[in-house]
Scaffold this active site. Structure first.
Site, mmCIF file in Angstrom:
data_model
loop_
_atom_site.group_PDB
_atom_site.id
_atom_site.type_symbol
_atom_site.label_atom_id
_atom_site.label_comp_id
_atom_site.label_asym_id
_atom_site.label_seq_id
_atom_site.Cartn_x
_atom_site.Cartn_y
_atom_site.Cartn_z
ATOM 1 N N LYS A 35 2.240 -3.800 6.332
ATOM 2 C CA LYS A 35 2.480 -3.659 5.011
ATOM 3 C C LYS A 35 4.030 -3.362 4.954
ATOM 4 O O LYS A 35 4.608 -3.889 4.186
ATOM 5 C CB LYS A 35 1.921 -2.579 4.133
ATOM 6 N N TYR A 78 -1.853 -1.186 10.750
ATOM 7 C CA TYR A 78 -2.171 -1.842 9.512
ATOM 8 C C TYR A 78 -1.051 -1.506 8.536
ATOM 9 O O TYR A 78 -0.478 -2.155 7.760
ATOM 10 C CB TYR A 78 -3.325 -1.426 8.791
ATOM 11 N N SER A 104 0.674 -1.227 -0.028
ATOM 12 C CA SER A 104 -0.210 -0.102 -0.021
ATOM 13 C C SER A 104 0.828 1.208 0.196
ATOM 14 O O SER A 104 2.034 1.300 0.567
ATOM 15 C CB SER A 104 -1.027 0.119 1.151
#
Ligand code: UFG
Length: 346
Positions: free
Chosen positions: A154, A150, A125
């Site tokens: 990544k 989150y 992302s």
């Protein structure tokens, strides 16, 4: 026909990739735990492709299931989507995110090593860049400390894959750093299915227009941007899906061992929140009920991609405009709304 395992293949991006893989002559095999997706997606894929692809219902943390899949099928490549993706939820439940996104990846990679799978694509992302100092962001733009668990999963995910490759496997991998995926398959057979209140802008817009939400709150109009609202790089999910298939094709002919790379997948253009609302209003002919609210904690002011590297390596160009993406999102929402009203009548 080459088998490609799509983890999270019933999800929003995964389902569009399954369709594109089929169009390019691959046989997609799905593993999904259906924790954030619905079984109806599989029917939607079938309606588009006319095919029943093999679906394994389960978790990538379940290595006995993974071994069964790799034992049953010769897997030529993996596209790994299965992960949790809500930024706010990750702040509340960090361990849940580390378990699913980090331990899940480790579990998958252990089996990948055991079965000598050659090619892997990882869903990363643009969150890895945080608020960049310079725009557009290139793949060389330094990463900033993640501002959510989150985002951290990544960043860590990319590092875990690179370390694994450097430790001497035959695995080649590319992490695709997505900007903001929107839109739906033009057939309206598949699209985004947010559970509960959507966090993301476009499903919130379409649900508001469909009468499921009272109004949209624009999170801040006092940013240093032309109209004061945040800028993002919104990419049609069909273009995003296309990039994955080209990436699999590229990895198949990429000869170097221990290959790891990262690619930005966006359009190269930024749009403000108000521009997205305008695009929606022009394709739908509706006036959207929205108000300006406070800034949302954790939002970056602006980010958009430089995509020269992915264009060059993948021989890929985006084909769909913001307007087309909004049209497809709206068609999809209308189909969902029609379906739920006919379900409630029957
Ligand atoms: N926005 C609103 N109102 C809403 C929802 C969003 O004004 O109700 C605004 C946000 O403030 C932001 C823009 O719309 O300016 C886009 O917001 P999204 O939530 O749709 O997308 P984000 O850019 O915040 O998040 C996306 C992905 C994340 C990823 C992040 C990386 O959804 O998974 O990009 O920057 F981590």
């Amino acid at each position: 026909m080459k088998n490609i395992l799509v983890t999270g293949g019933a999800g929003y991006i995964g389902s569009h990739v399954v369709v594109k893989l089929h169009e390019h002559g691959y046989n997609p095999i799905i593993i999904d735990d259906f924790s954030n997706s619905q079984h109806s997606v599989i029917q939607g894929i079938k309606n588009i492709t006319g095919k029943d692809f093999k679906v394994y219902e389960g978790d990538i943390l379940d290595q006995s299931l993974l071994k069964k899949i790799f034992g049953n099928h010769k897997i030529e490549g993996i596209i790994h989507f299965a992960a949790k993706k809500a930024v706010g939820e990750s702040v509340e439940k960090p361990l849940y995110y580390y378990k699913n996104n980090v331990s899940g990846l480790v579990s998958l990679l252990e089996v990948v090593k055991e079965f000598n799978v050659k090619n892997l694509i990882f869903s990363s992302s643009c969150t890895v860049y945080g608020q960049p100092d310079k725009l557009p962001v290139t793949e060389e733009t330094p990463k900033k400390p993640a501002n959510s668990p989150y985002g951290n999963t990544k960043q860590i995910g990319e590092e875990i894959i690179e370390d694994t490759i450097n430790s001497g496997t035959t695995l080649k991998a590319i992490a695709l750093r997505y900007f903001n995926p929107i839109g739906a398959h033009p057939s309206s057979e598949i699209g985004e299915l947010p559970l509960g209140t959507p966090n993301n802008l476009v499903p919130f817009i379409t649900q508001t227009a469909a009468g499921l939400r009272d109004s949209l709150t624009v999170f801040g109009d006092n940013y240093d941007t032309p109209d004061g609202t945040c800028i993002r790089d919104y990419i049609h999910v069909m273009d995003l899906a296309d990039a994955h298939v080209r990436c699999i094709e590229y990895l198949e002919v990429e000869n170097s061992d221990q290959h790891f790379d990262v690619l930005n997948i966006g359009t190269g253009r930024g749009n403000t929140v108000l521009e997205v609302i305008n695009a929606f209003e022009s394709v739908s002919g509706l006036k959207l009920n929205f108000k300006i609210g406070d800034r949302r904690a954790g939002d970056v002011e602006q980010i958009f991609a430089q995509v020269d590297k992915s264009r060059q390596i993948l021989k890929w160009e985006t084909q769909h405009s913001l307007t087309e993406a909004m049209r497809d999102s709206w068609k999809w929402q209308q189909k969902l709304s029609n379906k739920s009203s006919s379900d409630s009548v029957s």
